[in-house]
Design a protein around this motif. Structure first.
Motif, mmCIF file in Angstrom:
data_model
loop_
_atom_site.group_PDB
_atom_site.id
_atom_site.type_symbol
_atom_site.label_atom_id
_atom_site.label_comp_id
_atom_site.label_asym_id
_atom_site.label_seq_id
_atom_site.Cartn_x
_atom_site.Cartn_y
_atom_site.Cartn_z
ATOM 1 N N UNK A 181 42.335 38.138 55.109
ATOM 2 C CA UNK A 181 43.690 37.537 54.303
ATOM 3 C C UNK A 181 44.227 38.277 53.307
ATOM 4 N N UNK A 182 45.139 37.528 52.541
ATOM 5 C CA UNK A 182 45.690 38.103 51.491
ATOM 6 C C UNK A 182 44.594 38.514 50.229
ATOM 7 N N UNK A 183 44.901 39.433 49.706
ATOM 8 C CA UNK A 183 43.799 39.945 48.521
ATOM 9 C C UNK A 183 43.905 39.006 47.305
ATOM 10 N N UNK A 184 43.495 37.587 47.676
ATOM 11 C CA UNK A 184 43.549 36.711 46.497
ATOM 12 C C UNK A 184 42.817 36.892 45.366
ATOM 13 N N UNK A 185 41.518 37.641 45.671
ATOM 14 C CA UNK A 185 40.468 37.864 44.752
ATOM 15 C C UNK A 185 41.058 38.749 43.698
ATOM 16 N N UNK A 186 42.217 39.672 43.893
ATOM 17 C CA UNK A 186 42.581 40.353 42.668
ATOM 18 C C UNK A 186 43.375 39.292 41.948
ATOM 19 N N UNK A 187 43.915 38.309 42.299
ATOM 20 C CA UNK A 187 44.616 37.314 41.448
ATOM 21 C C UNK A 187 43.618 36.577 40.583
ATOM 22 N N UNK A 188 42.453 36.186 41.132
ATOM 23 C CA UNK A 188 41.508 35.718 40.508
ATOM 24 C C UNK A 188 40.754 36.573 39.307
ATOM 25 N N UNK A 189 40.450 37.707 39.798
ATOM 26 C CA UNK A 189 39.895 38.815 38.664
ATOM 27 C C UNK A 189 40.703 39.065 37.709
ATOM 28 N N UNK A 190 42.050 38.962 37.978
ATOM 29 C CA UNK A 190 43.054 39.535 37.017
ATOM 30 C C UNK A 190 43.167 38.170 35.948
ATOM 31 N N UNK A 191 43.039 37.136 36.627
ATOM 32 C CA UNK A 191 43.168 35.901 35.590
ATOM 33 C C UNK A 191 41.934 35.734 34.799
ATOM 34 N N UNK A 192 40.655 36.225 35.346
ATOM 35 C CA UNK A 192 39.585 36.144 34.350
ATOM 36 C C UNK A 192 39.597 37.340 33.330
ATOM 37 N N UNK A 193 40.430 38.624 33.756
ATOM 38 C CA UNK A 193 40.575 39.563 32.778
ATOM 39 C C UNK A 193 41.307 39.030 31.558
ATOM 40 N N UNK A 194 42.514 38.371 31.838
ATOM 41 C CA UNK A 194 43.315 37.745 30.769
ATOM 42 C C UNK A 194 42.513 36.737 30.106
ATOM 43 N N UNK A 195 41.869 36.150 30.605
ATOM 44 C CA UNK A 195 41.007 34.920 30.002
ATOM 45 C C UNK A 195 39.837 35.792 28.928
ATOM 46 N N UNK A 196 39.503 36.642 29.525
ATOM 47 C CA UNK A 196 38.467 37.541 28.649
ATOM 48 C C UNK A 196 39.054 38.288 27.325
ATOM 49 N N UNK A 197 40.439 38.643 27.686
ATOM 50 C CA UNK A 197 41.103 39.295 26.543
ATOM 51 C C UNK A 197 41.524 38.261 25.453
ATOM 52 N N UNK A 198 41.763 37.077 25.975
ATOM 53 C CA UNK A 198 42.535 35.954 25.249
ATOM 54 C C UNK A 198 41.249 35.200 24.247
ATOM 55 N N UNK A 199 40.160 35.270 24.854
ATOM 56 C CA UNK A 199 39.170 34.400 24.340
ATOM 57 C C UNK A 199 37.860 35.285 23.744
ATOM 58 N N UNK A 200 37.335 36.436 24.628
ATOM 59 C CA UNK A 200 36.050 36.875 24.273
ATOM 60 C C UNK A 200 36.229 37.983 23.546
ATOM 61 N N UNK A 201 37.249 38.917 24.020
ATOM 62 C CA UNK A 201 37.746 40.249 23.599
ATOM 63 C C UNK A 201 37.762 40.309 22.008
ATOM 64 N N UNK A 202 36.897 40.976 21.434
ATOM 65 C CA UNK A 202 36.747 41.245 19.712
ATOM 66 C C UNK A 202 36.629 42.765 19.694
ATOM 67 N N UNK A 203 37.773 43.592 19.419
ATOM 68 C CA UNK A 203 37.690 45.137 19.125
ATOM 69 C C UNK A 203 36.822 45.141 17.832
ATOM 70 N N UNK A 204 35.993 46.266 17.676
ATOM 71 C CA UNK A 204 35.563 46.697 16.527
ATOM 72 C C UNK A 204 36.464 47.261 15.687
ATOM 73 N N UNK A 205 37.787 47.849 15.816
ATOM 74 C CA UNK A 205 38.828 48.462 15.009
ATOM 75 C C UNK A 205 39.788 47.506 15.260
ATOM 76 N N UNK A 206 40.532 47.214 14.171
ATOM 77 C CA UNK A 206 41.692 46.209 14.026
ATOM 78 C C UNK A 206 41.869 44.901 15.017
#
Length: 194
Positions: free
Chosen positions: A49-74
């Motif tokens: 079917x349609x590649x809905x997994x890309x939408x799910x993986x992209x949503x998880x990536x946005x969630x990761x950047x918004x909540x868990x991602x903490x860069x060491x610089x800036x």
């Protein structure tokens, strides 16, 4: 001659013991996200079917950047605002490709200028504290100029969201230059090592 014993005064606080879960929560969450991404991809490939997994993986990536991602610089508020805004824009492009409809050309510039307004307002409101953190906002403003340029040269449809992106980018540059020209020039030279 006997050397006197040196008394070392420890100024650092003692390291407190933390539980396994508290010490490793980001790594454990990363493992959960990676497992969920692989599971979505495997199920999508198995069922077709349609590649809905890309939408799910992209949503998880946005969630990761918004909540868990903490860069060491800036690792600053402006960097977080711009990172989340860019991730959301890229995710909207991905959703449009997966689901179709061609709506991303209208929606993404709206998210971009909203992100510019939030980051720019934060930057100007707390300028004395945030003046060293202008580079992510500068990159976002440059992205706004590129977006309006694509509309002006005909690569993209020039509609009201692109015009607003260009206007907000220009207003942010003009306001920063008018209010804080000397300080920004000094900080820009520091960042570029001139």
């Amino acid at each position: 001659m006997q050397i006197p014993k040196m008394q070392v005064h420890i100024t650092y606080p003692e390291i407190q013991a933390h539980s396994f879960w508290r010490r490793n929560h980001r790594e454990l969450m990363r493992a959960v996200f990676v497992f969920a991404a692989y599971a979505c991809a495997f199920i999508n490939i198995a069922l077709g079917g349609i590649p809905w997994a890309l939408a799910a993986i992209g949503g998880m990536a946005v969630l990761w950047i918004a909540v868990f991602y903490k860069p060491l610089v800036e690792n600053t508020a402006i960097k977080k605002i711009t990172d989340v805004g860019i991730a959301a824009c890229l995710y909207l492009f991905l959703l449009d490709e997966v689901l179709g409809g061609g709506w991303s050309a209208l929606v993404v510039p709206i998210v971009l200028f909203a992100d510019l307004i939030v980051a720019g307002t934060f930057f100007l409101a707390f300028f004395k504290k945030e003046k060293r953190n202008f580079l992510p906002l500068f990159e976002l403003t440059l992205g706004g100029f590129v977006a309006i340029l694509t509309g002006l040269v005909g690569w993209n449809k020039l509609d009201w969201p692109l015009i607003v992106v260009g206007s907000v980018s220009m207003a942010l540059v003009v306001l920063t230059a008018a209010l804080h020209w000397k300080e920004i020039k000094v900080e820009f030279r520091k960042k570029m090592h001139w």
